[in-house]
Design an enzyme around this catalytic site. Structure first.
Site, PDB file in Angstrom:
ATOM      1  N   LYS A   1       0.866  -1.182   0.000  1.00 11.48           N
ATOM      2  CA  LYS A   1       0.000   0.000   0.000  1.00 11.48           C
ATOM      3  C   LYS A   1       0.898   1.226   0.000  1.00 11.48           C
ATOM      4  O   LYS A   1       2.033   1.166   0.477  1.00 11.48           O
ATOM      5  CB  LYS A   1      -0.848   0.001   1.277  1.00 11.48           C
ATOM      6  CG  LYS A   1      -2.079   0.857   1.198  1.00 11.48           C
ATOM      7  CD  LYS A   1      -3.250   0.072   0.659  1.00 11.48           C
ATOM      8  CE  LYS A   1      -4.496   0.937   0.544  1.00 11.48           C
ATOM      9  NZ  LYS A   1      -5.649   0.172   0.066  1.00 11.48           N
TER      10      LYS A   1
ATOM     11  N   GLY B   1     -21.824   5.543   4.225  1.00 10.50           N
ATOM     12  CA  GLY B   1     -20.873   5.860   3.157  1.00 10.50           C
ATOM     13  C   GLY B   1     -21.472   5.504   1.815  1.00 10.50           C
ATOM     14  O   GLY B   1     -21.246   4.415   1.275  1.00 10.50           O
TER      15      GLY B   1
ATOM     16  N   GLY C   1     -20.796   6.026  -1.219  1.00 11.48           N
ATOM     17  CA  GLY C   1     -19.815   6.351  -2.260  1.00 11.48           C
ATOM     18  C   GLY C   1     -19.753   5.204  -3.254  1.00 11.48           C
ATOM     19  O   GLY C   1     -20.736   4.485  -3.451  1.00 11.48           O
ATOM     20  N   ASN C   2     -18.581   4.996  -3.859  1.00 11.67           N
ATOM     21  CA  ASN C   2     -18.450   3.953  -4.885  1.00 11.67           C
ATOM     22  C   ASN C   2     -18.922   2.589  -4.385  1.00 11.67           C
ATOM     23  O   ASN C   2     -19.711   1.912  -5.042  1.00 11.67           O
ATOM     24  CB  ASN C   2     -16.986   3.834  -5.328  1.00 11.67           C
ATOM     25  CG  ASN C   2     -16.564   5.033  -6.153  1.00 11.67           C
ATOM     26  OD1 ASN C   2     -17.319   5.517  -6.986  1.00 11.67           O
ATOM     27  ND2 ASN C   2     -15.364   5.542  -5.908  1.00 11.67           N
ATOM     28  N   VAL C   3     -18.434   2.202  -3.228  1.00  7.06           N
ATOM     29  CA  VAL C   3     -18.760   0.868  -2.705  1.00  7.06           C
ATOM     30  C   VAL C   3     -20.210   0.818  -2.221  1.00  7.06           C
ATOM     31  O   VAL C   3     -20.963  -0.099  -2.569  1.00  7.06           O
ATOM     32  CB  VAL C   3     -17.795   0.489  -1.555  1.00  7.06           C
ATOM     33  CG1 VAL C   3     -18.210  -0.813  -0.901  1.00  7.06           C
ATOM     34  CG2 VAL C   3     -16.362   0.395  -2.072  1.00  7.06           C
ATOM     35  N   GLY C   4     -20.624   1.807  -1.431  1.00 11.35           N
ATOM     36  CA  GLY C   4     -21.967   1.820  -0.857  1.00 11.35           C
ATOM     37  C   GLY C   4     -23.050   1.865  -1.929  1.00 11.35           C
ATOM     38  O   GLY C   4     -24.044   1.134  -1.856  1.00 11.35           O
TER      39      GLY C   4
HETATM   40  P1  NAD Z   1     -15.715   6.901  -1.859  1.00 10.79           P
HETATM   41  O1  NAD Z   1     -14.857   8.084  -1.537  1.00 10.79           O
HETATM   42  O2  NAD Z   1     -16.288   6.738  -3.217  1.00 10.79           O
HETATM   43  O3  NAD Z   1     -16.959   6.818  -0.843  1.00 10.79           O
HETATM   44  C1  NAD Z   1     -16.842   7.041   0.520  1.00 10.79           C
HETATM   45  C2  NAD Z   1     -18.184   7.568   0.990  1.00 10.79           C
HETATM   46  O4  NAD Z   1     -18.150   7.657   2.404  1.00 10.79           O
HETATM   47  C3  NAD Z   1     -18.516   8.969   0.483  1.00 10.79           C
HETATM   48  O5  NAD Z   1     -19.884   9.015   0.133  1.00 10.79           O
HETATM   49  C4  NAD Z   1     -18.281   9.861   1.702  1.00 10.79           C
HETATM   50  O6  NAD Z   1     -19.110  11.020   1.695  1.00 10.79           O
HETATM   51  C5  NAD Z   1     -18.672   8.902   2.799  1.00 10.79           C
HETATM   52  N1  NAD Z   1     -18.123   9.213   4.113  1.00 10.79           N
HETATM   53  C6  NAD Z   1     -16.889   9.632   4.441  1.00 10.79           C
HETATM   54  N2  NAD Z   1     -16.800   9.795   5.783  1.00 10.79           N
HETATM   55  C7  NAD Z   1     -18.017   9.461   6.276  1.00 10.79           C
HETATM   56  C8  NAD Z   1     -18.571   9.418   7.568  1.00 10.79           C
HETATM   57  N3  NAD Z   1     -17.824   9.740   8.617  1.00 10.79           N
HETATM   58  N4  NAD Z   1     -19.846   9.029   7.722  1.00 10.79           N
HETATM   59  C9  NAD Z   1     -20.603   8.675   6.656  1.00 10.79           C
HETATM   60  N5  NAD Z   1     -20.137   8.685   5.399  1.00 10.79           N
HETATM   61  C10 NAD Z   1     -18.862   9.081   5.221  1.00 10.79           C
HETATM   62  O7  NAD Z   1     -14.814   5.637  -1.438  1.00 10.79           O
HETATM   63  P2  NAD Z   1     -15.049   4.127  -1.847  1.00 10.79           P
HETATM   64  O8  NAD Z   1     -14.212   3.814  -3.025  1.00 10.79           O
HETATM   65  O9  NAD Z   1     -16.494   3.828  -1.855  1.00 10.79           O
HETATM   66  O10 NAD Z   1     -14.360   3.400  -0.602  1.00 10.79           O
HETATM   67  C11 NAD Z   1     -15.014   3.334   0.644  1.00 10.79           C
HETATM   68  C12 NAD Z   1     -14.253   2.383   1.560  1.00 10.79           C
HETATM   69  O11 NAD Z   1     -14.212   1.092   0.962  1.00 10.79           O
HETATM   70  C13 NAD Z   1     -12.812   2.746   1.845  1.00 10.79           C
HETATM   71  O12 NAD Z   1     -12.502   2.299   3.153  1.00 10.79           O
HETATM   72  C14 NAD Z   1     -12.023   1.916   0.844  1.00 10.79           C
HETATM   73  O13 NAD Z   1     -10.686   1.677   1.285  1.00 10.79           O
HETATM   74  C15 NAD Z   1     -12.846   0.662   0.865  1.00 10.79           C
HETATM   75  N6  NAD Z   1     -12.710  -0.182  -0.327  1.00 10.79           N
HETATM   76  C16 NAD Z   1     -12.978   0.332  -1.557  1.00 10.79           C
HETATM   77  C17 NAD Z   1     -12.889  -0.490  -2.677  1.00 10.79           C
HETATM   78  C18 NAD Z   1     -13.246   0.009  -4.047  1.00 10.79           C
HETATM   79  O14 NAD Z   1     -13.336  -0.829  -4.949  1.00 10.79           O
HETATM   80  N7  NAD Z   1     -13.501   1.289  -4.264  1.00 10.79           N
HETATM   81  C19 NAD Z   1     -12.497  -1.830  -2.527  1.00 10.79           C
HETATM   82  C20 NAD Z   1     -12.254  -2.328  -1.243  1.00 10.79           C
HETATM   83  C21 NAD Z   1     -12.372  -1.487  -0.151  1.00 10.79           C
END
Ligand code: NAD
Length: 370
Positions: free
Chosen positions: A79, A179, A181-184
């Protein structure tokens, strides 16, 4: 002295390298941790955040060691992190990415990918410098994993397995997502296809709740237009932390590390927790929830969809191949871990670690010892 430098990270698995990179002229401060490369070159994202620590990058690198091994990928864990504001203008981000890429030119055992604060454009800059990065834009041979929702898809595959273990149906199951975001967002989309109903969602600006269900399509469209979940009408705004204590069946933390801890774990009503984020549950809370009968498998098992896609891209595989691999590997791994939980009464994280560590141990046995 040696102890002070290597503790508290060094153990029987790694890390093989901890590199601090400093370029005073920009300035740029970065941390790279190569944890273990017994199974192949390390694959793992580059995070950009102003408050990163060596410990956080190490913990994430170690998670990648287990995630890649558990997914059966021929890759070790690593990482990187740049200590900077992820909201910087693109030109400044480009300077940081290219400077880091040049500093890592000889670090051929590390294949970077995107993580929080970096994206496919950042990977394109790294690829341009070194020809070594995954999670790139489509025109440079990338598979757009966030656009496709690879990790959220994997979470929905895991949910089917966990539901089977619990003897519950996903049809009508209520889910709450921290959250959006992308994952949610992708988890909501794919789980809705399985019949689950989204009742609560949050982003960094706030949280909403409607026990009768939120319209996932409308919420996705709203986010697409740059809105916040609290802009959604037909739901109540609730305090951000209330998302953990709502009546629901499936809870999905998909934002930051350690958000579920002993402080809020006793209030959780969900039957299963899908760990979308990396390390979203503090270890002691994970044990507490297990003892209370809340089913959750480790992050490195259920959220491996992203890295499976990245590894497929690295081998010039197709999107269809990536999704088939996610479905197969996550289904098999969930079944293998749940079997160990059932038969040996193991704590799921211990069972999953046993699976991953056996693979890394075997890989290490083939390495030269001197
Ligand atoms: P992202 O930035 O697209 O989404 C994150 C979301 O979380 C955003 O909507 C943001 O507003 C929200 N957020 C941030 N702080 C918050 C809080 N305190 N309370 C509520 N919501 C909050 O990121 P992502 O790519 O969706 O990744 C999210 C997590 O998943 C990270 O921990 C990342 O390491 C992990 N992850 C992502 C992937 C991937 O494929 N993108 C794969 C494995 C793990």
């Amino acid at each position: 002295m040696a102890k002070a430098i290597f503790a508290p990270f060094a153990d029987q698995w790694g890390p093989e390298k901890i590199i601090h990179i400093y370029e005073p002229r920009l300035p740029m401060r970065a941390i790279v941790v190569i944890d273990n490369t017994a199974l192949g070159p390390a694959i793992g994202g580059i995070r950009m955040a102003p408050d990163l620590t060596t410990e956080e990058v190490f913990r994430l690198a170690r998670t990648m060691t287990w995630k890649n091994a558990a997914a059966g990928l021929p890759h070790g864990g690593g990482k990187a992190g740049i200590l900077a504001d992820p909201g910087l203008p693109l030109a400044e981000k480009e300077r940081l990415m290219r400077t880091l890429a040049r500093a890592m030119a000889d670090l051929t055992e590390y294949i970077p990918g995107p993580d929080m604060g970096t994206d496919e454009v950042c990977m394109a800059f790294i690829y341009d410098e070194n020809r070594r990065a995954a999670g790139r834009p489509k025109v440079t041979g990338g598979i757009p994993l966030d656009e496709l929702g690879a990790t959220g898809f994997g979470l929905s595959v895991a949910a089917e397995q966990l539901a089977g273990h619990l003897g519950m149906s996903l049809v009508g199951a209520r889910m709450a997502i921290q959250g959006f975001g992308n994952v949610g967002k992708a988890a909501a989309k794919f789980l809705e296809k399985s019949g689950a109903v989204l009742v609560a969602a949050s982003d960094s600006a706030g949280a909403i709740y409607n026990p009768h269900g939120l319209n996932v399509g409308r919420l996705l469209a709203l986010k697409e237009q740059g809105g916040k979940v609290t802009d959604y009408t037909d739901a109540d705004a609730i305090p951000a932390d209330a998302i953990f204590s709502l009546p629901c069946d499936i809870l999905i933390p998909a934002a930051r590390p350690d958000v579920i801890n002993l402080g809020n774990a006793p209030q959780i009503q969900a039957k299963m927790i899908l760990q979308g984020a990396n390390i979203p549950i503090a270890l002691e809370a994970e044990r507490f929830l297990h003892e209370r009968g809340v089913l959750t498998l480790p992050d490195f098992i259920v959220n491996a969809g992203g890295v499976i896609t990245t590894a497929t891209e690295y081998r010039h595989g197709s999107t269809a191949a990536a999704f088939a691999a996610i479905a197969e590997k996550i289904r098999e791994n969930c079944q293998a871990v749940l079997r160990l939980v059932r038969e040996k009464n193991l704590f799921p994280r211990e069972a999953a670690l046993e699976l991953a560590q056996n693979r890394v141990r075997e890989g290490m046995s083939y390495r030269r010892r001197f």
